[in-house]
Design a protein around this motif. Structure first.
Motif, PDB file in Angstrom:
ATOM      1  N   THR A   1       3.853   1.665   0.395  1.00 47.59           N
ATOM      2  CA  THR A   1       5.004   2.082  -0.403  1.00 47.59           C
ATOM      3  C   THR A   1       4.624   2.205  -1.871  1.00 47.59           C
ATOM      4  N   ALA A   2       3.831   1.242  -2.351  1.00 47.32           N
ATOM      5  CA  ALA A   2       3.411   1.268  -3.752  1.00 47.32           C
ATOM      6  C   ALA A   2       2.678   2.555  -4.077  1.00 47.32           C
ATOM      7  N   GLY A   3       1.817   2.994  -3.166  1.00 52.26           N
ATOM      8  CA  GLY A   3       1.035   4.186  -3.437  1.00 52.26           C
ATOM      9  C   GLY A   3       1.792   5.476  -3.275  1.00 52.26           C
ATOM     10  N   LEU A   4       2.575   5.579  -2.226  1.00 51.65           N
ATOM     11  CA  LEU A   4       3.201   6.856  -1.902  1.00 51.65           C
ATOM     12  C   LEU A   4       4.505   7.100  -2.642  1.00 51.65           C
ATOM     13  N   GLU A   5       5.325   6.070  -2.737  1.00 48.37           N
ATOM     14  CA  GLU A   5       6.657   6.306  -3.298  1.00 48.37           C
ATOM     15  C   GLU A   5       6.778   5.895  -4.761  1.00 48.37           C
ATOM     16  N   ILE A   6       5.923   4.972  -5.204  1.00 50.47           N
ATOM     17  CA  ILE A   6       6.026   4.515  -6.593  1.00 50.47           C
ATOM     18  C   ILE A   6       4.898   5.085  -7.438  1.00 50.47           C
ATOM     19  N   GLY A   7       3.665   4.797  -7.038  1.00 49.75           N
ATOM     20  CA  GLY A   7       2.531   5.203  -7.852  1.00 49.75           C
ATOM     21  C   GLY A   7       2.162   6.669  -7.746  1.00 49.75           C
TER      22      GLY A   7
ATOM     23  N   THR B   1       0.183  -5.899 -10.001  1.00 54.27           N
ATOM     24  CA  THR B   1      -0.758  -4.783 -10.075  1.00 54.27           C
ATOM     25  C   THR B   1      -1.717  -4.763  -8.885  1.00 54.27           C
ATOM     26  N   GLN B   2      -1.904  -5.925  -8.214  1.00 57.90           N
ATOM     27  CA  GLN B   2      -2.787  -5.989  -7.050  1.00 57.90           C
ATOM     28  C   GLN B   2      -2.373  -5.016  -5.950  1.00 57.90           C
ATOM     29  N   ILE B   3      -1.095  -4.735  -5.866  1.00 57.59           N
ATOM     30  CA  ILE B   3      -0.622  -3.888  -4.770  1.00 57.59           C
ATOM     31  C   ILE B   3      -1.111  -2.452  -4.880  1.00 57.59           C
ATOM     32  N   PHE B   4      -1.643  -2.066  -6.057  1.00 59.28           N
ATOM     33  CA  PHE B   4      -2.136  -0.707  -6.211  1.00 59.28           C
ATOM     34  C   PHE B   4      -3.620  -0.580  -5.868  1.00 59.28           C
ATOM     35  N   LEU B   5      -4.279  -1.693  -5.513  1.00 56.72           N
ATOM     36  CA  LEU B   5      -5.681  -1.618  -5.094  1.00 56.72           C
ATOM     37  C   LEU B   5      -5.834  -0.764  -3.840  1.00 56.72           C
ATOM     38  N   VAL B   6      -5.080  -1.101  -2.805  1.00 56.06           N
ATOM     39  CA  VAL B   6      -5.235  -0.413  -1.519  1.00 56.06           C
ATOM     40  C   VAL B   6      -4.848   1.056  -1.606  1.00 56.06           C
TER      41      VAL B   6
END
Length: 523
Positions: A196-202, A220-225
């Protein structure tokens, strides 16, 4: 087997697709995806050699560093559970995190050696200590050396039978409303969270270059993957140094970052901001606390429409998002929406509920509740589940409302609410007004005990460099807009506001001197 619900398989696929691309950068150090995968295998084999079993809990107390990334994924590759240890916390918290999680192992940096020496005797369940780097002087801690444990291990794939319901990590709430609570996330729920962090937020795109200036042990760790999934590069900075941050964006051509509002305020007030080429930036996610609408408008003027706001919590997960295209200033309606937290994400149900858990209609103020796949599985102490998980909803502890168009407005933390003279006063609304004054850089509002009113509204204000404003001016400003009950009884001018480990203003610390010795501690 599907990669869904197994964080190591998602990681492995990225390493297989992009073996020769740069995966992680820290200063002059760089590793490729192939090197990163080999490193994680050595971590997994090393943990197994220590005797760390599948499902055991491993604490990781590392500052932002290149080592943190492969160590994190190596813990998961072993099939162990990560215990999140924010590096900006303190001795009491670290003892509490390790004890409450029943961690068997701790991987920590030598800079924390003194702290570990103070708590080691209190942690009989902690069997293994692995120290990265050399402590200054003689150490009182008997710990294995990180390189000795991991460097000579094999790089062949360590195969652990990880299921989607295995626990990925134990984290702890930031403690802004009291004692931190441990929460559990499974591989399934955390996979949902990071994707979700990558596709919908970042809005993560191929080749993303993501700068991690906020603590990697926080959001910010959630954007690593997501960055790895798109073959991008994670650039790790040791902390927020404004010159280093801006220089890194320019040199590495950083395309995305995630910050708390206090960092954005500092950037906006920096006189040399225009000396740096920041044209590569196309996404700035801000989270952790609301951003004052006046400062947000200023940020849009300076940086352009590159901002994304997300509203999330440890318990409910990502809940709402104010997307780039919704950061508009071309009408009063859109300017008003800048003070919102956006609309619920597509996979999230949001409701506003009263004190009896009844769902309220649009416009009415109550507690913000959510339900989704990315929410926590449970509190570490399941007896606490009833506090937040009722009727299928995770109760956030935040007060707000939803308008007719579905935008969620956060009025305040439930326990930050000030009761003065029988009236409910929400500090966030006062802070937004104070931030409109051109001399105010940052502010925080709390309630302090008062014999007549119960609580008195008290403001802490950081002035902009070279700017002047009086307490009477600010009091009059709030009084005109909201009335006398909302106007601060006291305005304290300070050089800076205290921040907790998550980078949020630490209102608990601001309150402490006023509530010492009282049975009721507003927190």
């Amino acid at each position: 087997m599907s990669t869904w619900g197994n964080l190591t398989r998602v990681f492995d696929r990225a390493c297989a697709y992009y073996p020769d691309r740069t995966a992680v950068v820290e200063g002059d150090r760089r590793i490729t995806y192939r090197e990163m995968r080999d490193w994680t295998n050595r971590i997994a084999h090393g943990l197994a050699a220590l005797g760390v079993a599948h499902g055991e809990r491993v604490g990781m107390l590392l500052p932002n560093s290149l080592e943190l990334v492969p160590t994190l994924f190596g813990i998961w590759r072993r099939g162990a559970t990560l215990v999140q240890m924010p590096a900006r916390s303190g001795i009491d918290d670290w003892r509490y995190f390790l004890r409450e999680s029943h961690a068997s192992t701790l991987i920590y940096h030598a800079q924390f050696d003194y702290a570990i020496s103070k708590i080691r005797a209190d942690l009989p369940e902690l069997k293994h200590l692995v120290r990265l780097g050399s402590p200054e002087g003689d150490s009182a801690v008997e710990a294995a050396d990180y390189d000795d444990v991991f460097s000579n291990q094999p790089t062949d794939d360590f195969s652990a039978m990880i299921t989607p319901d295995d626990i990925a990590y134990v984290a702890f709430t930031s403690g802004t409303t009291g004692v931190p609570k441990g929460i559990i996330q499974s591989h399934r729920s955390w996979s949902h969270y990071v994707i979700t962090a990558g596709l919908e937020i970042g809005d993560t795109r191929p080749g993303e270059v993501f700068a991690h200036v906020a603590p990697l042990t926080h959001f910010t760790q959630i954007f690593l993957v997501p960055t790895f999934m798109r073959g991008g590069t994670n650039v790790v900075l040791p902390g927020f140094d404004i010159e280093k941050f801006l220089t890194t964006i320019q040199q590495e051509k950083v395309t995305a970052t995630a910050v708390v509002p206090t960092i954005l305020y500092t950037l906006l007030d920096y006189p040399r901001l225009g000396d740096f080429d920041l044209s590569s930036l196309r996404t700035v996610v801000y989270a952790g606390s609301p951003m004052a609408p006046e400062r947000l408008q200023q940020a849009l003027e300076v940086f352009g429409p590159i901002f994304v706001q997300t509203y999330a919590g440890s318990e409910p997960g990502f809940t709402t998002c104010l997307r780039k295209e919704e950061h508009r200033v071309d009408s009063d309606e859109w300017i008003k929406r800048l003070s919102s937290a956006g609309r619920p994400m597509f996979h999230v149900d949001v409701s506003i509920q009263d004190e009896h858990d009844n769902i309220l209609p649009p416009g009415e103020i109550g507690e913000i509740c959510a339900r989704q796949e990315g929410q926590m599985v449970s509190y570490l102490d399941p007896e606490k589940n009833a506090e937040a998980m009722r009727g299928g909803w995770v109760h956030s502890g935040d007060i707000g409302y939803v308008d007719e168009d579905g935008y969620v407005y956060i009025v305040d933390r439930k326990k930050d609410m000030i009761v003065t003279g029988g009236m409910n006063v929400f500090p966030r609304q006062i802070e937004d007004i104070l931030q409109e004054h051109p001399a105010v850089a940052q502010c925080a509002v709390i309630g302090v005990p008062h014999e007549q009113w119960g609580e008195a509204v008290t403001a802490f204000v950081v002035r902009r460099d070279g700017a002047t404003v009086t307490a009477d001016e600010l009091v009059a400003m709030v009084k005109e807009r909201k009335g006398g009950a909302w106007a601060p009884k006291t305005v304290n001018f300070v050089d800076q506001l205290p921040l907790n480990a998550s980078g949020k203003v630490d209102k608990k610390k601001l309150r402490e001197p006023y509530w010492v010795g009282r049975t009721r501690q507003v927190s």
